[in-house]
Design an enzyme around this catalytic site. Sequence first.
Site, short mmCIF file in Angstrom:
data_model
loop_
_atom_site.label_atom_id
_atom_site.label_comp_id
_atom_site.label_asym_id
_atom_site.label_seq_id
_atom_site.Cartn_x
_atom_site.Cartn_y
_atom_site.Cartn_z
N GLY A 240 -16.87 -4.34 4.77
CA GLY A 240 -16.30 -5.19 5.80
C GLY A 240 -17.11 -6.41 6.15
N GLY A 276 -17.43 -5.49 -0.45
CA GLY A 276 -16.55 -6.03 -1.49
C GLY A 276 -16.60 -7.54 -1.41
NE ARG A 277 -13.37 -10.20 3.29
CZ ARG A 277 -12.04 -10.17 3.45
NH1 ARG A 277 -11.32 -11.21 3.11
NH2 ARG A 277 -11.45 -9.11 3.95
CB CYS A 344 12.50 -18.15 -4.06
SG CYS A 344 12.66 -19.19 -5.50
N1 LLP Z 1 -14.79 0.48 2.09
C1 LLP Z 1 -13.57 0.88 2.48
C2 LLP Z 1 -13.33 2.29 2.81
C3 LLP Z 1 -12.54 -0.08 2.59
O1 LLP Z 1 -11.34 0.31 2.96
C4 LLP Z 1 -12.80 -1.44 2.26
C5 LLP Z 1 -11.74 -2.44 2.36
C6 LLP Z 1 -14.10 -1.79 1.85
C7 LLP Z 1 -15.07 -0.80 1.79
C8 LLP Z 1 -14.48 -3.18 1.47
O2 LLP Z 1 -14.28 -4.11 2.48
P1 LLP Z 1 -14.92 -5.57 2.35
O3 LLP Z 1 -16.41 -5.43 2.28
O4 LLP Z 1 -14.39 -6.18 1.10
O5 LLP Z 1 -14.44 -6.28 3.55
N2 LLP Z 1 -6.95 -7.40 1.56
C9 LLP Z 1 -7.66 -7.67 2.79
C10 LLP Z 1 -8.87 -6.78 2.95
C11 LLP Z 1 -8.53 -5.33 2.87
C12 LLP Z 1 -9.75 -4.45 2.93
C13 LLP Z 1 -9.41 -3.03 2.66
N3 LLP Z 1 -10.53 -2.16 2.67
C14 LLP Z 1 -8.02 -9.14 2.85
O6 LLP Z 1 -7.70 -9.88 1.91
O7 LLP Z 1 -8.58 -9.60 3.83
#
Ligand code: LLP
Length: 417
Positions: A240, A276-277, A344
């Site tokens: 996150g 992730g991000r 569309c």
């Molecule tokens: N761990 C778990 C259990 C998660 O559900 C997620 C993301 C992560 C780690 C990684 O989160 P990050 O570090 O990438 O923020 N599609 C959305 C984001 C969805 C995230 C879902 N879970 C967007 O484009 O903002």
Amino acid sequence: MTPLARSDGVLRCGPFALDDIAARFGTPLYLYDGALLEERYRTFEAAFAGARLLVAYSVKANGNLALLNRLARLGSGADIVSGGELARALEAGIPAKRIVFAGAGKSEEELGAGLEAGIYGFNVESREELHLLERIAVRRGVRARIALRVNLDIASPTPHEYTRTGHAGTKFGVPADEIMDLYRWAASRAALRVAGIAVHIGSQIVDAEPYERAAREIFALERALSDEGIPLEYVDLGGGFGVAYGDDSEIDLARVAAAVLPAVRRRGLRLILEPGRFIVGESGTLIVRVLYVKRSGNKTFVITDGGMTELLRPSHYGGYHQVEPVRARPGAAVVVTDVVGPVCEDGDFLARDRAIELPAAGDLMVVRTAGAYGFSMASNYNSRLRPAEVLVAGGGLHLIRRRETFADLIRGERIPA
Ligand code: LLP
């Protein structure tokens, strides 16, 4: 470090001008900067130096094999949420011993595949899942390593409600008041090895405070379990960690680290984090070509060959991404425009009401910070072909996923006789 630098009026990634890249591989195109990806990984790891750390990169952000393989070589593990992500992570060379499996809806097959592979741990999200996992482990004569994902009822300040996962009333995690009971049950089962505790509060969080709170509560639970004779090996604080999409600032990892490092050291725990991000967001750029510029009812639309099918974030979450021309147009009028795609739907846009140098048909534009949840959320809606992906690394330009073809589009479809 930024993935794109402008010199002689044109954006470049490493030694390559983006218009040359687009000419060679076509548009829409995802471009990744391998050096920046590596730098982000190392920055993240360094912030938590001093912990026994497992960076479990969240595959859902971007699962391209080439990127996963680079991360694997840096020592990364993986946070996965499906059998498909498990297969991807293993195929890319991430050892099973560095994989954790999250998700509120793991199927029996997926749990079995995780056991078969010998992953590090399952982040179990419900009583029923725990019972099912135990039965499968008994049947297979193996021991499943588990953490319970606890729902601490933390309302995380993410930019959109869909990406808040930490509060009560979401499908995620086990309510805190059921946690101790469930751990006691797990500890009594020979086929389960109670190994950790997990939490994930949401995505794109730039404020450290919710992490501080999650850490306090997680360590309190860990101590309570240990006092009951259920010692843990690790805590998993999830992902996150927010990045800067515009001129806002990213998460202060030092503050998050300060909230967790003393406790993991004191308690002799391994720390798992699931970014992730943070790792992949900035290293990715979407390159699109302007097809038409038109006016309709007082508005100016720049219609490009990429839209919600390539990058869903603006449309689905109101996500903000910087857009700019690949080649500067000195003297071009700055006009408030909507940059939209060919799909569309009125919701098909990359940027809305944005003051940009007005491009002309044929011009290339970039959408920045598109490496996370860009390609991984791309779709074939409107029977569009998903774009190619290209990586700049080691002074070279590598096609890491070819553009789809019409044959890809109808693969698997059958007309009954
Ligand atoms: N761990 C778990 C259990 C998660 O559900 C997620 C993301 C992560 C780690 C990684 O989160 P990050 O570090 O990438 O923020 N599609 C959305 C984001 C969805 C995230 C879902 N879970 C967007 O484009 O903002």
